[in-house]
Design an enzyme around this catalytic site. Sequence first.
Site, PDB file in Angstrom:
ATOM      1  N   LYS A  99      34.569  37.602  43.643  1.00 54.48           N
ATOM      2  CA  LYS A  99      35.854  37.671  44.321  1.00 54.48           C
ATOM      3  C   LYS A  99      35.739  38.768  45.373  1.00 54.48           C
ATOM      4  CE  LYS A  99      40.640  39.070  43.827  1.00 54.48           C
ATOM      5  NZ  LYS A  99      41.630  39.758  42.963  1.00 54.48           N
ATOM      6  N   ALA A 140      47.529  37.569  43.718  1.00 55.12           N
ATOM      7  CA  ALA A 140      48.366  38.757  43.952  1.00 55.12           C
ATOM      8  C   ALA A 140      49.831  38.402  44.153  1.00 55.12           C
ATOM      9  CB  ALA A 140      47.882  39.578  45.144  1.00 55.12           C
ATOM     10  N   GLY A 141      50.687  39.212  43.513  1.00 57.78           N
ATOM     11  CA  GLY A 141      52.126  39.101  43.723  1.00 57.78           C
ATOM     12  C   GLY A 141      52.898  38.405  42.628  1.00 57.78           C
ATOM     13  N   ASN A 167      46.690  39.799  37.382  1.00 61.72           N
ATOM     14  CA  ASN A 167      46.305  40.889  36.487  1.00 61.72           C
ATOM     15  C   ASN A 167      47.543  41.674  36.054  1.00 61.72           C
ATOM     16  OD1 ASN A 167      43.849  43.622  36.647  1.00 61.72           O
ATOM     17  ND2 ASN A 167      45.215  43.017  35.042  1.00 61.72           N
TER      18      ASN A 167
END
Length: 259
Positions: free
Chosen positions: A101, A188-189, A210
């Site tokens: 990643k 993300a988010g 995460n």
Amino acid sequence: MTQNADTLVIGGREFTSRLMVGTGKYASFEQTAQALEVSGAQIITVAVRRVNLDRSKESLLDYIDLKKYTLLPNTAGCYTADDAVRTCRLAREAGMSDFVKLEVLGDEKTLFPDNEELLKAAKILISEGFTVLPYCSDDVIVCKKLEDLGCAAVMPLGAPIGSGLGIRNPYNIRIIIENVSVPVIVDAGVGSASDAAIAMELGCAGVLMNTAIAGAQDPVSMAEAMKLAVIAGRLSFKAGRIPRKLYANASSPLDGMIG
């Protein structure tokens, strides 16, 4: 249709789970392992610069069954292409993976990606045989350039890293999905199960998260919620939602009713 009949293919590898999870911010390595197990994830991402690669000391890798999961080393904390490339090489030399990643950040406050440096790093890594999954802005032009370079997927942000704001611009995500042929994975988010379901209902191939799990009051329960949300969102997308209409449309048609 069963879940197993609808597999995700990235870089020639096949997966039945469309939820990818990170391994940072948990209270303990034991909690990390429990959350991973419950999530059903097959791909887990590990920050190369934060994991102890010296196996003579306790490490996150001691708690992860490497036969069960596909490691996705990430370049979190890198702000230049050179630094990101060096980190990926270190991960491969340490025997982690060449399935990476790629993150190249442009700003410490927002953690938005530096797309220019990202493209530079991706080109180098792909030429060296890495399978690259880049974290990028929700910009269709950037995503198309990454695909053209040979990236195995594109990973546009839904909102700033760790913000929990959800998918702030679903229209950009839809445009990206329509214009690239590689898997689109929101990265993300995400803050809640409904955010994950929305991403999947848009047609995303998967979701990576995460903080949404590790930062929850009960990370293990949240991991299960996210697993179910991704499955539900994917099934909803495949089933095909009804059109949105301005006015009511009776569930029981009036035609043929006895007056």
